[in-house]
Write an enzyme that holds these catalytic residues in place. Sequence first.
Site, short mmCIF file in Angstrom:
data_model
loop_
_atom_site.label_atom_id
_atom_site.label_comp_id
_atom_site.label_asym_id
_atom_site.label_seq_id
_atom_site.Cartn_x
_atom_site.Cartn_y
_atom_site.Cartn_z
N SER A 119 14.51 -42.55 103.59
CA SER A 119 14.01 -43.72 103.05
C SER A 119 13.96 -44.66 104.39
CB SER A 119 15.38 -44.22 102.27
OG SER A 119 15.68 -43.40 101.13
N HIS A 140 7.64 -40.25 101.10
CA HIS A 140 8.88 -41.21 100.54
C HIS A 140 8.39 -41.37 99.26
CE1 HIS A 140 11.41 -45.18 100.34
NE2 HIS A 140 12.03 -43.87 100.08
N GLU A 152 5.13 -42.93 99.66
CA GLU A 152 4.53 -43.70 100.94
C GLU A 152 4.52 -42.58 102.00
OE1 GLU A 152 6.80 -48.02 100.98
OE2 GLU A 152 7.91 -46.22 101.47
N ASN A 190 10.67 -50.87 100.60
CA ASN A 190 12.21 -51.32 100.85
C ASN A 190 12.29 -52.54 101.90
OD1 ASN A 190 13.14 -49.31 98.75
ND2 ASN A 190 13.60 -47.81 100.51
N1 LIG Z 1 18.17 -42.08 95.55
C1 LIG Z 1 17.03 -42.61 95.77
O1 LIG Z 1 16.75 -43.70 95.12
C2 LIG Z 1 16.18 -42.27 96.83
C3 LIG Z 1 14.86 -42.74 96.80
C4 LIG Z 1 13.90 -42.64 97.86
C5 LIG Z 1 14.57 -41.44 98.75
N2 LIG Z 1 15.75 -41.17 98.73
C6 LIG Z 1 16.07 -40.33 100.12
O2 LIG Z 1 16.16 -38.76 99.45
C7 LIG Z 1 17.16 -38.03 99.87
C8 LIG Z 1 17.97 -37.44 99.12
O3 LIG Z 1 18.66 -38.76 98.17
P1 LIG Z 1 19.23 -38.32 96.97
O4 LIG Z 1 19.78 -39.59 96.33
O5 LIG Z 1 18.68 -37.28 96.22
O6 LIG Z 1 20.76 -37.62 97.18
P2 LIG Z 1 21.74 -36.84 96.51
O7 LIG Z 1 23.18 -37.20 97.21
O8 LIG Z 1 21.78 -36.98 95.19
O9 LIG Z 1 21.47 -35.37 96.95
C9 LIG Z 1 21.51 -34.79 98.27
C10 LIG Z 1 21.80 -33.21 98.13
O10 LIG Z 1 21.26 -32.80 99.18
C11 LIG Z 1 22.13 -31.69 99.37
N3 LIG Z 1 22.40 -31.38 101.17
C12 LIG Z 1 23.13 -31.89 101.77
N4 LIG Z 1 22.90 -31.42 102.82
C13 LIG Z 1 22.15 -30.25 102.84
C14 LIG Z 1 21.72 -29.13 103.61
N5 LIG Z 1 22.03 -29.22 104.84
N6 LIG Z 1 20.81 -28.32 103.02
C15 LIG Z 1 20.51 -28.28 101.76
N7 LIG Z 1 20.88 -29.25 100.86
C16 LIG Z 1 21.76 -30.43 101.68
C17 LIG Z 1 23.33 -32.17 98.85
O11 LIG Z 1 24.36 -30.92 98.56
C18 LIG Z 1 23.04 -32.83 97.68
O12 LIG Z 1 22.91 -31.92 96.47
C19 LIG Z 1 17.86 -39.03 100.99
O13 LIG Z 1 17.30 -38.98 102.20
C20 LIG Z 1 17.59 -40.47 100.48
O14 LIG Z 1 17.54 -41.40 101.48
C21 LIG Z 1 16.59 -41.43 97.82
#
Ligand SMILES: NC(=O)c1ccc[n+]([C@@H]2O[C@H](COP(=O)([O-])OP(=O)(O)OC[C@H]3O[C@@H](n4cnc5c(N)ncnc54)[C@H](O)[C@@H]3O)[C@@H](O)[C@H]2O)c1
Length: 416
Positions: A119, A140, A152, A190
């Site tokens: 993000s 993104h 994005e 964002n």
């Molecule tokens: N949640 C949102 O609204 C949103 C929107 C856009 C982008 N993002 C981005 O997406 C990414 C994930 O966000 P999320 O909300 O899904 O997080 P989340 O916490 O729901 O999921 C992350 C997952 O990644 C796993 N993980 C961590 N380290 C790892 C590794 N080394 N190898 C494999 N898996 C691993 C964790 O166990 C977890 O299940 C982040 O970079 C976040 O900034 C989130």
Amino acid sequence: MRVQRAAVIGAGAMGSGIACVLSQCGIEVLLKDVEQAAVERGLGNIKRMYDSRVKKGTLTQAEADGLFAAVKGTTSYEDFKTVDLVIEAAFEEISVKLEIFKTLDQICPPRAILATNTSALSISEIAEATKRQDKVVGMHFFNPAQFMKLVEVTAGVKTAEETMKSALELCHQMQKTPVKVEECPGFLVNRVLFTYMNEALYALQEGLATVEEIDAKVVEFGLPMGPFALFDMTGLDVCTHVNTFLYSQYGPRFSPSPLLEKMVKAGALGQKSGAGFYIHEKTPVKGEAKKINPALKDLIAEANKEVTLAKSPRAFHAHRVILPMLNEAIYCIQEKVVDASDIDIAMQNGCGFKVGLMAIAKEKGLAWCLSEISAYHKEQGERFRPSWLLGKLVGANVHDFSALAQDQSKKPVAVS
Ligand SMILES: NC(=O)c1ccc[n+]([C@@H]2O[C@H](COP(=O)([O-])OP(=O)(O)OC[C@H]3O[C@@H](n4cnc5c(N)ncnc54)[C@H](O)[C@@H]3O)[C@@H](O)[C@H]2O)c1
């Protein structure tokens, strides 16, 4: 390059949504997480997404089963040797992402594109963990990834045009709406959205209107939900983190209201903690309006001790929170982060805006925008400093951004 086999790293909220979207268009997907339990949760999410499509009648059970079978959960990198593309959606921590990209670079075939769903982190920095910086790209997605159309697409400093083209092609294959955004903190959506959320806090602290009144006026104006409902849904801790980051990068336009931090310290994180601006009951009574968090009044009083509020003489109008977004969007045009014609597409497909910021500029005229933003600048200070591009265009008697948007050299890469 047409993607046939892909992998998603991280089976959380975003990773499972992205894996579902990939499988929906006939791509074989490996869904990798660190622990089997996380993989199972991710697969369970995807199964539920497909079940709901069967319930709605948009897929038959046999079709849903076939698509779901294309997703394979794993905790190892073993099968990554044949993937065409990986989308990383692990924790938003640079050390985690650098480690993942280093490993991917060693394991994936040389042709594979490595995308990150970060993000806010730098695509260029993540790419440096690999020896294929030309094949690393930002993709993104927006939450929930299976529904929100926007992606994005962002190049790092060394990303090849060919990689951008493939990423954009994949978005079309997934029936998403890609918008090409230059690398900058917060990318486009964002960055723009947080000026609005932050301004709502100041309006609330001034006592111009209540939480419910501000949310209602904004919805009436054409946004899918008000800023306080959005704070609660996103999580106040996440919002504090993003706003602090944007402030560190862009300075006073993002000057954070102290209220958010106070709420986080008090444990009012939004839906996930049961209370934020609103109270979130575990079993809400259907049709009953949400109650305001009773702790809010004292938290506002505490926050108000730390800032000198401008005290607007006007009643609250949605423009108070919409104009900072419009101004920030114009900063993005000024910095050539995005083409003017893509801004409304991005806000509509990433956040569900029914009203476009550029559409407002067109309807009201840039002279009106400058005069309103300048009036708020005088009253509220640096959060409203108008972009010089806006002043320049008004000085040149340009009414709106359609002339700029026609500059073909700034259009996204053509997709065949
Ligand atoms: N949640 C949102 O609204 C949103 C929107 C856009 C982008 N993002 C981005 O997406 C990414 C994930 O966000 P999320 O909300 O899904 O997080 P989340 O916490 O729901 O999921 C992350 C997952 O990644 C796993 N993980 C961590 N380290 C790892 C590794 N080394 N190898 C494999 N898996 C691993 C964790 O166990 C977890 O299940 C982040 O970079 C976040 O900034 C989130």
